[in-house]
Write a protein that holds these residues in place. Structure first.
Motif, PDB file in Angstrom:
ATOM      1  N   ALA A 270      -3.182  -7.487 -28.279  1.00  0.00           N
ATOM      2  CA  ALA A 270      -4.123  -6.612 -28.303  1.00  0.00           C
ATOM      3  C   ALA A 270      -3.962  -5.057 -28.594  1.00  0.00           C
ATOM      4  O   ALA A 270      -3.510  -4.372 -29.766  1.00  0.00           O
ATOM      5  N   LEU A 271      -2.005  -4.662 -27.634  1.00  0.00           N
ATOM      6  CA  LEU A 271      -1.414  -3.346 -27.696  1.00  0.00           C
ATOM      7  C   LEU A 271      -0.734  -3.030 -29.163  1.00  0.00           C
ATOM      8  O   LEU A 271      -0.627  -2.051 -29.805  1.00  0.00           O
ATOM      9  N   ASP A 272      -0.181  -4.192 -29.883  1.00  0.00           N
ATOM     10  CA  ASP A 272       0.224  -4.085 -30.861  1.00  0.00           C
ATOM     11  C   ASP A 272      -0.476  -3.367 -32.073  1.00  0.00           C
ATOM     12  O   ASP A 272       0.688  -2.504 -33.215  1.00  0.00           O
ATOM     13  N   ILE A 273      -2.040  -3.584 -31.919  1.00  0.00           N
ATOM     14  CA  ILE A 273      -2.023  -3.012 -33.300  1.00  0.00           C
ATOM     15  C   ILE A 273      -2.715  -2.117 -32.816  1.00  0.00           C
ATOM     16  O   ILE A 273      -3.607  -1.246 -33.979  1.00  0.00           O
ATOM     17  N   ARG A 274      -2.226  -0.939 -31.871  1.00  0.00           N
ATOM     18  CA  ARG A 274      -3.070  -0.284 -31.194  1.00  0.00           C
ATOM     19  C   ARG A 274      -2.313   0.939 -31.830  1.00  0.00           C
ATOM     20  O   ARG A 274      -2.983   2.113 -31.978  1.00  0.00           O
ATOM     21  N   GLY A 275      -0.947   0.799 -32.079  1.00  0.00           N
ATOM     22  CA  GLY A 275      -0.439   2.306 -33.597  1.00  0.00           C
ATOM     23  C   GLY A 275       0.071   2.997 -32.555  1.00  0.00           C
ATOM     24  O   GLY A 275       0.404   3.935 -32.333  1.00  0.00           O
TER      25      GLY A 275
ATOM     26  N   PRO B 145       0.603  -0.920  -0.381  1.00  0.00           N
ATOM     27  CA  PRO B 145      -0.154   0.203   0.146  1.00  0.00           C
ATOM     28  C   PRO B 145       1.234   1.000  -0.170  1.00  0.00           C
ATOM     29  O   PRO B 145       0.782   2.299  -0.484  1.00  0.00           O
ATOM     30  N   SER B 146       2.078   1.356   0.542  1.00  0.00           N
ATOM     31  CA  SER B 146       2.805   2.018   0.391  1.00  0.00           C
ATOM     32  C   SER B 146       3.337   2.586  -0.725  1.00  0.00           C
ATOM     33  O   SER B 146       3.812   4.043  -1.063  1.00  0.00           O
ATOM     34  N   LEU B 147       3.283   1.735  -1.711  1.00  0.00           N
ATOM     35  CA  LEU B 147       3.677   2.560  -2.949  1.00  0.00           C
ATOM     36  C   LEU B 147       2.545   3.379  -3.741  1.00  0.00           C
ATOM     37  O   LEU B 147       1.562   3.305  -3.523  1.00  0.00           O
ATOM     38  N   PRO B 148       3.271   4.116  -4.697  1.00  0.00           N
ATOM     39  CA  PRO B 148       2.270   5.294  -5.344  1.00  0.00           C
ATOM     40  C   PRO B 148       1.103   4.388  -6.160  1.00  0.00           C
ATOM     41  O   PRO B 148       1.699   3.500  -6.759  1.00  0.00           O
ATOM     42  N   SER B 149      -0.275   5.240  -6.016  1.00  0.00           N
ATOM     43  CA  SER B 149      -0.648   4.073  -6.701  1.00  0.00           C
ATOM     44  C   SER B 149      -1.131   4.914  -8.086  1.00  0.00           C
ATOM     45  O   SER B 149      -0.162   6.036  -8.747  1.00  0.00           O
ATOM     46  N   ILE B 150      -1.727   3.667  -9.358  1.00  0.00           N
ATOM     47  CA  ILE B 150      -1.405   4.322 -11.111  1.00  0.00           C
ATOM     48  C   ILE B 150      -2.683   4.277 -10.999  1.00  0.00           C
ATOM     49  O   ILE B 150      -3.813   3.775 -10.931  1.00  0.00           O
ATOM     50  N   PRO B 151      -2.801   5.400 -11.919  1.00  0.00           N
ATOM     51  CA  PRO B 151      -4.586   5.392 -12.852  1.00  0.00           C
ATOM     52  C   PRO B 151      -4.859   3.673 -13.127  1.00  0.00           C
ATOM     53  O   PRO B 151      -4.195   3.199 -13.571  1.00  0.00           O
ATOM     54  N   SER B 152      -6.145   3.446 -12.420  1.00  0.00           N
ATOM     55  CA  SER B 152      -6.580   2.257 -13.423  1.00  0.00           C
ATOM     56  C   SER B 152      -7.388   1.563 -14.891  1.00  0.00           C
ATOM     57  O   SER B 152      -7.633   1.584 -15.069  1.00  0.00           O
ATOM     58  N   LYS B 153      -7.774   3.335 -15.081  1.00  0.00           N
ATOM     59  CA  LYS B 153      -8.595   3.113 -16.338  1.00  0.00           C
ATOM     60  C   LYS B 153      -7.620   4.387 -16.945  1.00  0.00           C
ATOM     61  O   LYS B 153      -7.337   5.487 -16.733  1.00  0.00           O
ATOM     62  N   GLY B 154      -7.719   3.681 -18.741  1.00  0.00           N
ATOM     63  CA  GLY B 154      -7.186   5.067 -19.647  1.00  0.00           C
ATOM     64  C   GLY B 154      -7.929   4.669 -20.459  1.00  0.00           C
ATOM     65  O   GLY B 154      -7.551   2.938 -20.737  1.00  0.00           O
ATOM     66  N   ARG B 155      -7.048   4.891 -22.064  1.00  0.00           N
ATOM     67  CA  ARG B 155      -7.233   4.720 -23.287  1.00  0.00           C
ATOM     68  C   ARG B 155      -6.752   3.994 -23.455  1.00  0.00           C
ATOM     69  O   ARG B 155      -6.259   3.193 -23.909  1.00  0.00           O
ATOM     70  N   ASN B 156      -5.753   4.415 -23.097  1.00  0.00           N
ATOM     71  CA  ASN B 156      -4.181   4.175 -22.978  1.00  0.00           C
ATOM     72  C   ASN B 156      -3.818   3.048 -22.679  1.00  0.00           C
ATOM     73  O   ASN B 156      -1.803   2.643 -21.483  1.00  0.00           O
TER      74      ASN B 156
END
Ligand code: AMP
Ligand code: MG
Length: 349
Positions: A315-320, A281-292
């Motif tokens: 799937a990520l490879d074809i997102r450009g 829990p001490s680690l900084p949080s990461i936004p869990s949602k987003g386009r990328n």
């Protein structure tokens, strides 16, 4: 201009289809098959001409040997010189994602072992593949069913996308349960077992059964680091076309802070969950949602992350995206196998 309408056919695993595919294998044709690790491109392992077709379809160099799949433990003695250590591992982990490298017998053509005196053998657990092995009545040589160097396929659709115009038959057995290639152990000298490739069966599990250390082979250590590769060897293995950059969970926060929208981010598990030491829990949080922003697993289960790793990279490879940033898995065991594939994916040719 229209391309030729030749497209591989997808078969469901009905008894009639399995009989047809077994007959195709006996005629020397190629069949893409589901396994618990990744989809394989199978041919009769006793037929050099059929195996040559595997190398051609994949664009695989002749120096890269194939794994031979057998139906029953009793088939091992027909193709390889076994030993007590190999039998111990086979008894414990077969059927399953463990490949044993042993001195080969002469029935295995030189092309299968890339002219080495050893052969790699596995007894898989996927029920459809096992039935096909049984009906065809021969051992089946099968590397992953993808163009050489690209990300391994874990669904029939992946195989269709990559090799659909180069092969005729794909047996659809659903998504692969494990999603990473097998663990490979070198047992040519039973007193000196070596880990050639990490997989779902961990070093600790092997060491427990064998009662001795199973060091990582020097060659495997080099190739997974990427930087020390001999020219042309394993470069761009498991690689998307988009450049892949790897980070630890602690480092990734800094990079994310000035992140670019045109880059993709792949994390092992959502911040709310715990994976080994990765999510204190001490680690900084990461936004869990987003386009990328993408997550391999929602429940903090490394097995779930392994299962989805290759399909997410595809799937990520074809997102450009300009780059794909990926979090390394924390811990050992399955994390070693995941990170081995990630390091190869990130190695640049
Ligand atoms: P795959 O491309 O997943 O089928 O993996 C096949 C890998 O198994 C090869 O790239 C080698 O690393 C390993 N392998 C297969 N046969 C042998 C062998 N006779 N000796 C050592 N390694 C082998
Ligand atoms: Mg492969």
């Amino acid at each position: 201009m229209t391309l030729p309408a030749v497209r591989a056919r997808l078969y469901r695993g009905t008894p009639r289809n399995l009989a047809r595919l077994a007959a195709a294998l006996q005629r020397g044709e190629l069949v893409a098959v589901p396994t618990e690790t990744v989809y394989g491109l199978a041919a009769n392992a006793l037929d050099a001409r059929a195996c040559r077709r595997i190398f051609r379809a994949k664009g695989r160099p002749a120096s890269d040997p194939l794994i031979v799949h057998i139906h029953a433990p009793g088939d091992l003695a027909r193709i390889a010189e076994s030993n007590p250590a190999a039998l111990k591992l086979a008894r414990k982990f077969w059927p399953g994602p463990l490949t044993l490298v042993l001195p080969k017998k002469s029935v295995i053509p030189a092309i299968v072992s890339a002219r080495r005196p050893s052969v790699a053998v596995r007894l898989p657990s996927h029920p459809l593949f096992r039935r096909l092995l049984k009906i065809s009545g021969v051992p089946l040589a099968a590397p992953s069913a993808n163009a050489f160097g690209y990300v391994s396929p874990t669904t029939a659709a992946h195989v269709q996308a990559g090799l659909g115009r180069r092969i005729r038959h794909i047996l659809d057995g659903g998504p692969c349960a494990i999603g990473l290639e097998s663990t490979i152990v070198d047992l040519r000298d039973p007193r000196k077992p070596r880990l050639l490739r990490p997989g779902a069966i961990t070093r600790a599990q092997l060491e427990r059964v064998l009662g001795c250390r199973v060091p990582v082979a020097a060659a495997a250590r080099q190739s997974s680091r990427g930087a020390q590769l001999a020219p042309g060897l394993l470069k761009r293995h498991y690689s998307p076309r988009t450049p892949v950059v790897l980070h630890s969970r602690i480092k990734i926060q800094e990079v994310l802070a000035d992140r670019q929208q045109r880059e993709g981010w792949l994390f092992i598990a959502r911040p709310a969950t715990r994976v080994g030491r990765a999510d204190r829990p001490s680690l900084p949080s990461i936004p869990s949602k987003g386009r990328n922003i993408f997550w391999l697993d929602d429940r903090g289960d490394l097995r779930g992350a392994a299962r989805k790793l290759f399909s997410q990279l595809r799937a990520l490879d074809i997102r450009g995206f300009r780059k794909i940033h990926v979090e390394l898995a924390a811990g050992t065991g399955l994390a070693d196998a995941i990170n081995d594939r990630l390091r190869r994916a990130a190695a640049r040719g």
